[in-house]
Design a protein around this motif. Structure first.
Motif, PDB file in Angstrom:
ATOM      1  N   THR A 100       0.560  -1.430  -0.236  1.00  0.00           N
ATOM      2  CA  THR A 100       0.013  -0.072  -0.047  1.00  0.00           C
ATOM      3  C   THR A 100       1.464   1.434   0.186  1.00  0.00           C
ATOM      4  OG1 THR A 100      -1.222  -1.435   0.936  1.00  0.00           O
ATOM      5  CG2 THR A 100      -1.741   1.145   1.486  1.00  0.00           C
ATOM      6  N   LEU A 101       1.573   0.980   0.663  1.00  0.00           N
ATOM      7  CA  LEU A 101       3.258   2.311   0.745  1.00  0.00           C
ATOM      8  C   LEU A 101       3.850   2.578  -0.186  1.00  0.00           C
ATOM      9  CD1 LEU A 101       4.100   2.401   4.966  1.00  0.00           C
ATOM     10  CD2 LEU A 101       2.008   3.779   3.661  1.00  0.00           C
ATOM     11  N   THR A 102       4.024   1.211  -1.030  1.00  0.00           N
ATOM     12  CA  THR A 102       4.497   1.404  -2.712  1.00  0.00           C
ATOM     13  C   THR A 102       4.058   1.768  -3.665  1.00  0.00           C
ATOM     14  OG1 THR A 102       5.843  -0.847  -2.204  1.00  0.00           O
ATOM     15  CG2 THR A 102       5.314  -0.464  -4.023  1.00  0.00           C
ATOM     16  N   TYR A 103       2.210   2.091  -2.761  1.00  0.00           N
ATOM     17  CA  TYR A 103       1.914   2.135  -4.406  1.00  0.00           C
ATOM     18  C   TYR A 103       1.515   3.954  -4.270  1.00  0.00           C
ATOM     19  CZ  TYR A 103      -2.498   3.985  -5.918  1.00  0.00           C
ATOM     20  OH  TYR A 103      -3.758   4.174  -6.875  1.00  0.00           O
ATOM     21  N   VAL A 104       2.430   4.802  -2.949  1.00  0.00           N
ATOM     22  CA  VAL A 104       1.954   5.868  -2.774  1.00  0.00           C
ATOM     23  C   VAL A 104       3.467   6.471  -3.170  1.00  0.00           C
ATOM     24  CG1 VAL A 104       2.361   8.158  -1.133  1.00  0.00           C
ATOM     25  CG2 VAL A 104       0.972   5.746  -0.901  1.00  0.00           C
ATOM     26  N   GLU A 105       4.450   5.275  -3.339  1.00  0.00           N
ATOM     27  CA  GLU A 105       5.812   5.532  -4.182  1.00  0.00           C
ATOM     28  C   GLU A 105       5.601   5.660  -6.041  1.00  0.00           C
ATOM     29  OE1 GLU A 105       8.558   2.785  -2.431  1.00  0.00           O
ATOM     30  OE2 GLU A 105       8.085   3.105  -0.425  1.00  0.00           O
ATOM     31  N   ILE A 106       5.113   5.222  -6.072  1.00  0.00           N
ATOM     32  CA  ILE A 106       5.285   4.872  -7.645  1.00  0.00           C
ATOM     33  C   ILE A 106       3.960   6.488  -7.617  1.00  0.00           C
ATOM     34  CG2 ILE A 106       3.356   3.904  -9.491  1.00  0.00           C
ATOM     35  CD1 ILE A 106       4.425   1.422  -7.946  1.00  0.00           C
ATOM     36  N   LEU A 107       3.042   6.488  -7.377  1.00  0.00           N
ATOM     37  CA  LEU A 107       2.207   8.168  -7.587  1.00  0.00           C
ATOM     38  C   LEU A 107       2.895   8.860  -7.716  1.00  0.00           C
ATOM     39  CD1 LEU A 107      -0.711   9.399  -8.570  1.00  0.00           C
ATOM     40  CD2 LEU A 107      -0.913   9.065  -5.453  1.00  0.00           C
ATOM     41  N   ASP A 108       3.546   8.821  -6.122  1.00  0.00           N
ATOM     42  CA  ASP A 108       5.361   9.894  -5.878  1.00  0.00           C
ATOM     43  C   ASP A 108       5.721  10.308  -6.945  1.00  0.00           C
ATOM     44  OD1 ASP A 108       4.256  10.760  -3.830  1.00  0.00           O
ATOM     45  OD2 ASP A 108       5.145   9.933  -2.793  1.00  0.00           O
ATOM     46  N   ALA A 109       6.266   8.854  -7.644  1.00  0.00           N
ATOM     47  CA  ALA A 109       7.291   9.050  -9.237  1.00  0.00           C
ATOM     48  C   ALA A 109       6.458   9.369 -10.519  1.00  0.00           C
ATOM     49  CB  ALA A 109       7.804   7.555  -8.917  1.00  0.00           C
ATOM     50  N   ILE A 110       5.641   9.556 -10.737  1.00  0.00           N
ATOM     51  CA  ILE A 110       4.394   9.411 -11.733  1.00  0.00           C
ATOM     52  C   ILE A 110       4.123  11.122 -11.674  1.00  0.00           C
ATOM     53  CG2 ILE A 110       2.053   9.403 -12.887  1.00  0.00           C
ATOM     54  CD1 ILE A 110       2.102   6.638 -12.093  1.00  0.00           C
ATOM     55  N   ASP A 111       4.370  11.607 -10.279  1.00  0.00           N
ATOM     56  CA  ASP A 111       3.420  12.783 -10.485  1.00  0.00           C
ATOM     57  C   ASP A 111       5.121  13.482 -10.933  1.00  0.00           C
ATOM     58  OD1 ASP A 111       0.826  12.423 -10.267  1.00  0.00           O
ATOM     59  OD2 ASP A 111       0.911  13.319  -8.264  1.00  0.00           O
ATOM     60  N   LEU A 112       6.226  12.972 -10.026  1.00  0.00           N
ATOM     61  CA  LEU A 112       7.124  13.248 -10.374  1.00  0.00           C
ATOM     62  C   LEU A 112       7.516  14.314 -11.732  1.00  0.00           C
ATOM     63  CD1 LEU A 112       9.677  15.212  -9.257  1.00  0.00           C
ATOM     64  CD2 LEU A 112      10.651  12.983  -9.174  1.00  0.00           C
ATOM     65  N   VAL A 113       7.758  12.933 -12.698  1.00  0.00           N
ATOM     66  CA  VAL A 113       7.967  13.071 -13.896  1.00  0.00           C
ATOM     67  C   VAL A 113       6.522  14.011 -14.787  1.00  0.00           C
ATOM     68  CG1 VAL A 113       8.097  10.902 -16.187  1.00  0.00           C
ATOM     69  CG2 VAL A 113       9.129  10.810 -14.689  1.00  0.00           C
ATOM     70  N   ARG A 114       5.792  13.804 -14.167  1.00  0.00           N
ATOM     71  CA  ARG A 114       4.903  14.538 -15.231  1.00  0.00           C
ATOM     72  C   ARG A 114       5.088  16.165 -14.571  1.00  0.00           C
ATOM     73  NH1 ARG A 114       0.110  12.390 -16.911  1.00  0.00           N
ATOM     74  NH2 ARG A 114      -0.994  14.082 -16.982  1.00  0.00           N
ATOM     75  N   HIS A 115       5.675  16.558 -14.115  1.00  0.00           N
ATOM     76  CA  HIS A 115       5.837  17.820 -13.227  1.00  0.00           C
ATOM     77  C   HIS A 115       6.661  18.735 -14.695  1.00  0.00           C
ATOM     78  CE1 HIS A 115       6.412  21.425 -11.130  1.00  0.00           C
ATOM     79  NE2 HIS A 115       7.713  21.397 -10.753  1.00  0.00           N
ATOM     80  N   THR A 116       8.364  17.388 -13.837  1.00  0.00           N
ATOM     81  CA  THR A 116       8.953  18.357 -15.368  1.00  0.00           C
ATOM     82  C   THR A 116       8.328  18.011 -16.819  1.00  0.00           C
ATOM     83  OG1 THR A 116       9.846  15.526 -15.553  1.00  0.00           O
ATOM     84  CG2 THR A 116      10.304  16.242 -13.541  1.00  0.00           C
ATOM     85  N   ARG A 117       7.421  17.469 -17.060  1.00  0.00           N
ATOM     86  CA  ARG A 117       6.894  17.189 -18.335  1.00  0.00           C
ATOM     87  C   ARG A 117       6.024  18.516 -18.623  1.00  0.00           C
ATOM     88  NH1 ARG A 117       6.828  11.611 -19.797  1.00  0.00           N
ATOM     89  NH2 ARG A 117       8.847  10.922 -19.839  1.00  0.00           N
ATOM     90  N   HIS A 118       5.682  19.205 -17.331  1.00  0.00           N
ATOM     91  CA  HIS A 118       4.356  20.474 -17.509  1.00  0.00           C
ATOM     92  C   HIS A 118       3.490  19.817 -17.898  1.00  0.00           C
ATOM     93  CE1 HIS A 118       7.937  23.233 -17.396  1.00  0.00           C
ATOM     94  NE2 HIS A 118       7.911  22.704 -18.355  1.00  0.00           N
ATOM     95  N   GLN A 119       2.476  18.484 -17.345  1.00  0.00           N
ATOM     96  CA  GLN A 119       1.593  17.701 -17.283  1.00  0.00           C
ATOM     97  C   GLN A 119       0.719  17.860 -16.158  1.00  0.00           C
ATOM     98  OE1 GLN A 119       3.607  13.760 -18.548  1.00  0.00           O
ATOM     99  NE2 GLN A 119       2.394  14.323 -20.747  1.00  0.00           N
ATOM    100  N   ALA A 120      -0.037  17.620 -15.941  1.00  0.00           N
ATOM    101  CA  ALA A 120      -0.853  17.719 -14.444  1.00  0.00           C
ATOM    102  C   ALA A 120      -0.860  16.275 -13.671  1.00  0.00           C
ATOM    103  CB  ALA A 120      -2.691  18.095 -15.681  1.00  0.00           C
ATOM    104  N   PRO A 121      -0.790  17.043 -12.271  1.00  0.00           N
ATOM    105  CA  PRO A 121      -0.382  15.487 -11.623  1.00  0.00           C
ATOM    106  C   PRO A 121      -1.625  13.770 -12.127  1.00  0.00           C
ATOM    107  CG  PRO A 121      -0.400  17.031 -10.452  1.00  0.00           C
ATOM    108  CD  PRO A 121      -0.752  17.433 -11.892  1.00  0.00           C
ATOM    109  N   ALA A 122      -1.057  12.821 -11.850  1.00  0.00           N
ATOM    110  CA  ALA A 122      -1.962  12.000 -11.673  1.00  0.00           C
ATOM    111  C   ALA A 122      -3.464  12.035 -10.754  1.00  0.00           C
ATOM    112  CB  ALA A 122      -1.326  10.792 -11.839  1.00  0.00           C
ATOM    113  N   ILE A 123      -4.781  10.887 -10.912  1.00  0.00           N
ATOM    114  CA  ILE A 123      -5.293  11.160 -10.459  1.00  0.00           C
ATOM    115  C   ILE A 123      -5.113   9.546  -9.768  1.00  0.00           C
ATOM    116  CG2 ILE A 123      -7.931  10.484 -10.385  1.00  0.00           C
ATOM    117  CD1 ILE A 123      -8.349  12.188 -12.777  1.00  0.00           C
ATOM    118  N   ALA A 124      -5.314   9.476  -9.175  1.00  0.00           N
ATOM    119  CA  ALA A 124      -5.242   8.025  -8.073  1.00  0.00           C
ATOM    120  C   ALA A 124      -6.081   7.537  -7.930  1.00  0.00           C
ATOM    121  CB  ALA A 124      -4.089   8.425  -7.113  1.00  0.00           C
ATOM    122  N   VAL A 125      -6.685   5.422  -8.476  1.00  0.00           N
ATOM    123  CA  VAL A 125      -7.943   5.296  -7.828  1.00  0.00           C
ATOM    124  C   VAL A 125      -7.381   3.351  -7.261  1.00  0.00           C
ATOM    125  CG1 VAL A 125      -9.977   4.019  -8.544  1.00  0.00           C
ATOM    126  CG2 VAL A 125      -9.140   5.817 -10.231  1.00  0.00           C
TER     127      VAL A 125
END
Length: 461
Positions: A100-125
């Motif tokens: 469950t905590l690994t899930y947060v790490e994955i989401l954090d990594a996604i948001d970091l990459v998307r930020h560098t690409r000037h994309q909106a943060p992800a939506i987690a379900v």
């Protein structure tokens, strides 16, 4: 990102309820993450062009290195065994719970990459069993704190986390809600916690997950109390296209993909055989659902719950138990033609006598059935408040994989794939279906996200 162009990554993918639910919405899978051999075989059979990254613990590094996409949506039901009674509720002490905590790490990594690409943060379900709301180590509070960007775990306002709520953190806004699959068109009691979170400032997950200015969704279906005996209640017939004035046998008319609603009028018969591949658009059924955890077990063992279902609803499908049904033989005029039942082949007779067709049930604290369901013996009569019930002219059999597929909202034979040199056996199919999410629920969430993003685009233009 336009709603119809949404791309998602799936962790703990299983047999991909999310993809079955979201493909009709125009969403595309960027990648899967699954290690179970049979589930991987299902994914390979149905989605050969979608990469499966396997172990989800490798995903944060893969995403940061650009080896895995950083999609618009991250979906997953991290292993629930760590929070369930069947899994001894070891919570975060269980390696599966720590995913469950690994899930947060994955989401954090996604948001970091998307930020560098000037994309909106992800939506987690995210999805899990209601037991996650009440663990000794406050696992859900740890999860919420990590998602929100807090420096410590969050604490519930009472003794446990409520069935719905929200958190406005400095990093993400979070909303969660317990939803029951039986109110989304499948005949299964299946309560699960669904959570939506995002760092997007233009999205409020409460507007997606909660239904404002309308009746709550989780209301019980209304049915008149039966006054007749079980035998007389199934003697009538439901005529096509006309209300049934004499029968009280419930009819379920097809209202959508894998969705059936109670009705007194039979649905329109079509040559196609129904949207979900069923033989008819109306199913007539008068069945008793029997929980698998009480079959063949003594009264003091098993029976984690009522045991015998009501209103024709199946107990929650799990990876550990294979449930059964007792159905009225008077519905079947020809034993070799069971088109009125929700089955695709004749069910074997499990009763000891082919003439009496009697099944005995006992109501007590430990189990609803105190003996194997296929034996025509009454439970031991006692002087306590226990009651014994007998169903005459009923046949009892285990649920078949195709029925479990329908109870979860999958297409017929979705899990019947080549596996280990031949057709898949029943056991891995049951386990995979018990571990999966209910397709109609996850589709509803996807549609809610779509609708919200469309309204947002309309307001911006």
């Amino acid at each position: 990102m336009a709603a119809q162009a949404m791309q998602y990554g799936s962790v703990c993918s299983g047999i991909e309820a999310a993809t079955v639910a979201w493909q009709p919405l125009g969403w595309q899978a960027a990648w899967f993450s699954e290690i179970n051999p049979f589930a991987c075989a299902v994914l390979t059979e149905h989605y050969p062009h979608v990469v499966n990254h396997g172990d989800m613990t490798t995903l944060p590094t893969r995403i940061l290195k650009g080896e895995a996409a950083a999609p618009d949506v991250l979906v997953g039901g991290t292993p629930c065994q760590a929070f369930s009674v069947a899994g001894n509720r070891e919570s975060l002490q269980d390696a599966r719970g720590n995913l469950t905590l690994t899930y947060v790490e994955i989401l954090d990594a996604i948001d970091l990459v998307r930020h560098t690409r000037h994309q909106a943060p992800a939506i987690a379900v995210w999805e899990n069993v209601p037991g996650v709301l009440n663990t000794k180590d406050n696992a859900f509070g740890c999860f919420l704190g990590a998602l929100a960007g807090a420096s410590c775990e969050l604490q519930p306002s009472g003794t446990r986390w409520t069935k719905s709520g929200c958190v406005y953190g400095h990093q993400r806004t979070i909303a969660w809600r317990v939803l029951d699959a039986q109110y989304f068109g499948v005949a299964q009691r299946r309560e699960r916690v669904f959570l939506i979170a995002s760092a997007r400032t233009d999205i409020d997950p409460t507007q997606i997950l909660f239904e404002h200015h309308r009746l709550r969704r989780d209301f019980a279906p209304s049915r008149d109390t039966r006054q007749e005996t079980a035998k007389s209640s199934v003697t009538g017939a439901i005529e096509r296209g006309t209300p049934s004035s004499t029968a009280v046998t419930p009819a379920f008319s097809e209202s959508g993909f894998a969705q059936f609603s109670p009705a007194n009028v039979a649905g329109t018969l079509r040559a196609s055989g129904g949207a979900n591949g069923l033989g008819s658009e109306t199913l007539v059924a008068d069945v008793v659902a029997i929980s698998g955890n009480i079959i063949d077990r003594a009264p003091q063992h098993g029976g984690n719950g009522l045991g015998v279902g009501q209103d024709g609803l199946s107990p929650t499908l799990t990876s550990a138990d294979r449930h059964a049904v007792a159905f009225d033989l008077t519905q079947i005029t020809n034993p070799h033609n069971r088109s009125s039942m929700v089955i695709d082949k004749p069910a074997p007779t499990l009763l000891a006598s082919a003439q009496m067709h009697v099944v005995s049930f006992q109501s007590n604290a430990g189990a609803a059935i105190s003996m194997p369901v296929f034996e025509e013996l009454t439970p031991t009569l006692t002087t306590s408040a226990e009651k014994v019930a007998v169903c005459h002219q009923y046949e009892v059999r285990r649920l078949m994989p195709v029925e479990c597929e329908r109870l979860q909202g999958f297409p017929d034979h979705y899990t019947q794939v080549p596996y280990r040199g031949g057709p898949a056996k029943d056991t891995p199919r049951y386990i995979a279906l018990g571990n999966s999410m209910a397709v109609p629920v996850i589709r509803w969430i996807g549609q809610r996200i779509n609708d919200f993003l469309r309204r947002l685009e309309h307001e911006q233009h």
